[in-house]
Design a protein around this motif. Structure first.
Motif, PDB file in Angstrom:
ATOM      1  N   SER A   1       0.814  -1.223   0.000  1.00  0.00           N
ATOM      2  CA  SER A   1       0.000   0.000   0.000  1.00  0.00           C
ATOM      3  C   SER A   1       0.844   1.268   0.000  1.00  0.00           C
TER       4      SER A   1
ATOM      5  N   GLN B   1      -2.719   8.999  -1.693  1.00  0.00           N
ATOM      6  CA  GLN B   1      -3.732   9.570  -0.798  1.00  0.00           C
ATOM      7  C   GLN B   1      -3.195  10.825  -0.121  1.00  0.00           C
TER       8      GLN B   1
ATOM      9  N   GLU C   1     -10.233   2.860  -0.141  1.00  0.00           N
ATOM     10  CA  GLU C   1      -9.945   3.092   1.270  1.00  0.00           C
ATOM     11  C   GLU C   1      -9.300   4.468   1.425  1.00  0.00           C
ATOM     12  N   PRO C   2      -9.481   5.173   2.513  1.00  0.00           N
ATOM     13  CA  PRO C   2     -10.161   4.744   3.723  1.00  0.00           C
ATOM     14  C   PRO C   2     -11.670   4.986   3.698  1.00  0.00           C
ATOM     15  N   TRP C   3     -12.168   5.543   2.578  1.00  0.00           N
ATOM     16  CA  TRP C   3     -13.580   5.924   2.553  1.00  0.00           C
ATOM     17  C   TRP C   3     -14.516   4.712   2.710  1.00  0.00           C
TER      18      TRP C   3
ATOM     19  N   SER D   1     -13.910   2.002   4.305  1.00  0.00           N
ATOM     20  CA  SER D   1     -13.886   1.566   5.694  1.00  0.00           C
ATOM     21  C   SER D   1     -14.729   2.513   6.563  1.00  0.00           C
TER      22      SER D   1
ATOM     23  N   LEU E   1      -1.459   2.795  12.297  1.00  0.00           N
ATOM     24  CA  LEU E   1      -2.005   1.910  11.256  1.00  0.00           C
ATOM     25  C   LEU E   1      -2.299   0.543  11.841  1.00  0.00           C
TER      26      LEU E   1
ATOM     27  N   LEU F   1      -4.530   0.485   7.517  1.00  0.00           N
ATOM     28  CA  LEU F   1      -5.583   1.500   7.551  1.00  0.00           C
ATOM     29  C   LEU F   1      -5.447   2.349   8.815  1.00  0.00           C
ATOM     30  N   THR F   2      -5.765   3.640   8.675  1.00  0.00           N
ATOM     31  CA  THR F   2      -5.789   4.529   9.836  1.00  0.00           C
ATOM     32  C   THR F   2      -7.089   4.273  10.616  1.00  0.00           C
TER      33      THR F   2
ATOM     34  N   THR G   1     -10.523   4.498  11.203  1.00  0.00           N
ATOM     35  CA  THR G   1     -11.585   5.036  10.349  1.00  0.00           C
ATOM     36  C   THR G   1     -12.940   5.060  11.053  1.00  0.00           C
TER      37      THR G   1
ATOM     38  N   HIS H   1      -9.687   1.953  15.055  1.00  0.00           N
ATOM     39  CA  HIS H   1      -9.572   1.179  13.818  1.00  0.00           C
ATOM     40  C   HIS H   1     -10.843   0.367  13.588  1.00  0.00           C
ATOM     41  N   GLU H   2     -11.168   0.179  12.331  1.00  0.00           N
ATOM     42  CA  GLU H   2     -12.293  -0.711  12.018  1.00  0.00           C
ATOM     43  C   GLU H   2     -12.013  -2.096  12.611  1.00  0.00           C
TER      44      GLU H   2
END
Ligand SMILES: [Zn+2]
Length: 276
Positions: free
Chosen positions: A51, A58, A198-200, A202, A241, A246-247, A249, A271-272
């Protein structure tokens, strides 16, 4: 009320506080832009992973959006009125010595406190309403706008679509809430954060899995938390992360004890993958 041209003092304290809070917000955006370059190159300071490029892209797009949003807000009527007022005031009285004793920070909080005080009388009503099935949508929108003057809600279609956008960290977030009313009068609220990657995506999953799904106030407060609670580290695992890069979200609220035996709601970034 005083006339606007009397020694530039046509604004009352509330208007000045709102204006200073607005300027502070712009200052925060400018300060945030100072981190644009570090943010863009940050993915290359970590071991390469699949990523890396996505995070780089991003960061880049996010920073471009930050600049664009700042430009838009700079030109906005609200900002121009503040400049206009400052010019008039200075033309009427060039003595700026009083500004030395004016704090340069904390106006956003003051503005918030002011609107909280104003809203206190309607709060108990608000709590009982959030449990009921039908919601007074226009009133909730007005109250939200008072509590979050820096988040502009746009409504369409007689309050059936509510949208807002702002910058959070290095991302531009656009939210759209759709209000449906079922035959029995019950309201249903669905929300989406616009974005196809991502991240949208998530963020969308985390909004969909929110508690109190039938409460518009909760949903709006959650959306606001994407602006006010920076997702720099997760409240659960404390990392930036997660294992999928992923941050945090998700935004979730919790009740904490505050002064004078009161309970306060605070929002956290999670985090999710850390949602329990
Ligand atoms: Zn976490």
């Amino acid at each position: 009320m005083a006339t606007p041209d009397v020694a530039g003092a046509g604004w009352d304290e509330a208007q000045c506080t709102t204006a200073l809070a607005h300027l502070e917000q712009l200052q925060a955006q400018i300060d945030n832009l100072r981190l644009a370059i570090p943010r863009v190159i940050e993915p290359f300071q970590r071991p390469p992973n699949p990523s890396t490029f996505k995070l780089f892209a991003q960061g880049l797009v996010g920073s471009q959006n930050d600049v664009k949003l700042l430009k838009e807000q700079w030109r906005a009527v609200e900002t121009q009125l503040v400049f206009e007022h400052a010019k008039k005031s200075f033309a009427a009285n060039t003595d700026l010595s009083a500004s030395k004793s004016t704090p340069s920070h904390g106006w956003t909080e003051r503005e918030k406190e002011r609107s909280t005080k104003r809203n206190n009388s309607s709060e108990s009503l608000d709590e009982s309403r959030s449990n009921s099935a039908t919601e007074d949508v226009p009133q909730i929108l007005v109250e939200f706008q008072k509590a979050h003057p820096s988040i502009k809600l746009e409504t369409q279609d007689d309050n059936r679509t509510i949208s807002t956008q702002f910058v959070s960290g290095s991302f531009k977030l656009r939210f759209r809430i759709v209000v449906d009313q079922e035959a029995n009068g019950k309201h249903k609220f669905s929300a989406e954060c616009l974005g196809a990657s991502e991240p949208w995506l998530s963020i969308n999953r985390c909004i969909a899995s929110r508690p109190q799904a039938n409460c518009l106030k909760y949903l709006l407060d959650m959306v606001a938390a994407y602006k006010t609670v920076k997702g720099t580290s997760c409240a659960k695992c404390k990392r930036l992360l997660d294992d999928t890069a992923l941050t945090p979200t998700a935004r979730r609220s919790k009740q904490v004890d505050a002064a004078n035996d009161t309970i306060q709601t605070v929002w956290e970034a999670v985090h999710e993958s850390c949602l329990g």
